[in-house]
Motif scaffolding. Structure first.
Motif, mmCIF file in Angstrom:
data_model
loop_
_atom_site.group_PDB
_atom_site.id
_atom_site.type_symbol
_atom_site.label_atom_id
_atom_site.label_comp_id
_atom_site.label_asym_id
_atom_site.label_seq_id
_atom_site.Cartn_x
_atom_site.Cartn_y
_atom_site.Cartn_z
ATOM 1 N N ASN A 1 33.083 -70.425 13.773
ATOM 2 C CA ASN A 1 32.891 -69.409 14.723
ATOM 3 C C ASN A 1 31.762 -69.322 15.699
ATOM 4 N N HIS B 1 35.354 -58.672 16.540
ATOM 5 C CA HIS B 1 36.513 -59.589 16.671
ATOM 6 C C HIS B 1 36.622 -60.495 17.942
ATOM 7 N N ASP C 1 46.499 -63.965 18.754
ATOM 8 C CA ASP C 1 45.256 -63.057 19.182
ATOM 9 C C ASP C 1 45.772 -61.514 19.015
ATOM 10 N N PHE D 1 48.024 -70.405 17.665
ATOM 11 C CA PHE D 1 47.024 -69.184 17.494
ATOM 12 C C PHE D 1 47.669 -67.886 17.876
ATOM 13 N N ARG E 1 36.923 -65.041 17.579
ATOM 14 C CA ARG E 1 38.562 -65.499 17.980
ATOM 15 C C ARG E 1 38.494 -66.990 17.908
ATOM 16 N N TYR E 2 37.631 -67.857 17.679
ATOM 17 C CA TYR E 2 37.657 -69.154 18.227
ATOM 18 C C TYR E 2 37.574 -70.145 16.896
ATOM 19 N N ASP F 1 45.074 -58.140 19.185
ATOM 20 C CA ASP F 1 43.780 -57.458 19.927
ATOM 21 C C ASP F 1 43.322 -56.430 18.996
ATOM 22 N N SER G 1 41.423 -70.658 15.284
ATOM 23 C CA SER G 1 42.185 -71.466 16.114
ATOM 24 C C SER G 1 41.930 -72.899 16.170
ATOM 25 N N LEU H 1 49.490 -59.594 12.570
ATOM 26 C CA LEU H 1 49.660 -60.898 12.586
ATOM 27 C C LEU H 1 50.739 -61.508 11.464
ATOM 28 N N GLY I 1 44.969 -66.975 12.958
ATOM 29 C CA GLY I 1 44.412 -65.587 13.698
ATOM 30 C C GLY I 1 43.280 -65.174 13.099
ATOM 31 N N VAL I 2 42.663 -64.286 13.619
ATOM 32 C CA VAL I 2 41.369 -63.765 13.038
ATOM 33 C C VAL I 2 41.374 -62.944 11.685
#
Length: 249
Positions: A109, A218, A244, A242, A222-223, A246, A226, A49, A42-43
């Motif tokens: 990222n 954020h 997410d 993963f 996000r990527y 929000d 993951s 989370l 996760g971020v």
């Protein structure tokens, strides 16, 4: 299953952790069980989370934003205690990689955001070479680039259009990298994409004519976690999910 120590050593080398001067510790931040079979990424290591990772019966949580930052009070109270308690109670490892995950040329990222926007870097800029810059994609003007960002990220960016020039070179740096705007301009950018906007950038965009797009801290980050989780799953034969959480920021 893989040994926690194997994962930690691999990530330290893969992400070149020792190369970076960072705001907090990169690597294993909370020690859990020695064997890892299931990873949640996760971020941010938020309580939401961590609770989701407990529900998923994760052995490890992998994030971009960890729990410990330079200048913190240091006492395990309040929100920090609430986040740590379930990790310790369930023996869950917490791995966090901040600037090393921003910078990685394949899984980071910036690389992952560029892929989703159809941008490929041919150079770096800024402190510790964190900023990416390359040819503009199909978007020829700032408004069309903003529309492209909205389609990719699912949210409309704040757009400072500059002087409306055709886009030849686009620079980007995810998260809170608004302070890299001037370095992006010096590197030859016609537009700069990042997560956040502070007061000075509005004036700089107007005065230099270079477009500035604030797309969400954020949302732009996000990527990487993951992609890194998928990398670990493939390399070590782990289960990966993963999650997410929000965040409007």
């Amino acid at each position: 299953m893989a040994q926690r120590s194997e994962i930690e050593a691999h990530l330290a080398a893969w992400l070149a952790v020792d190369r970076f001067k960072d705001y907090g510790p990169n690597g294993l931040q909370v020690e859990g069980r020695a064997e890892v079979g299931r990873v949640v990424s996760g971020v941010t290591a938020s309580l939401a989370l961590i609770e989701a990772a407990v529900a998923a019966r994760a052995d490890a949580v992998l994030v971009h934003h960890g729990l410990f930052w330079r200048g913190q009070d240091g006492r395990i109270t309040g929100w920090l205690r609430q986040r740590l308690a379930p990790l310790l109670a369930h023996g869950i490892n917490l791995f966090a990689y901040h600037l090393p995950l921003d910078a990685h040329a394949e899984l980071g990222n910036n690389a992952q955001l560029g892929r989703r926007l159809g941008l490929a870097a041919d150079a770096r800029f800024g402190e510790q070479d964190l900023g990416f810059i390359g040819p503009a994609s199909d978007a020829r003007h700032a408004a069309s680039l903003a529309a492209q960002v909205q389609r990719a990220l699912g949210r409309a960016p704040v757009l400072l259009p500059g002087d409306g020039r055709p886009l030849r070179r686009v620079a980007w740096c995810t998260g809170g990298a608004q302070g890299y705007f001037e370095a992006a301009i010096a590197a030859g950018a016609d537009a700069f994409i990042t997560g956040e906007l502070s007061e000075p950038q509005a004036h700089i965009a107007r005065e230099t004519g270079v477009a500035f797009l604030a797309c969400g801290h954020h949302a732009t980050e996000r990527y990487g976690a993951s992609a890194l989780g998928e990398h670990l799953a493939e390399r070590f034969g782990l289960e990966h999910q993963f999650i997410d959480i929000d965040n409007p920021a």
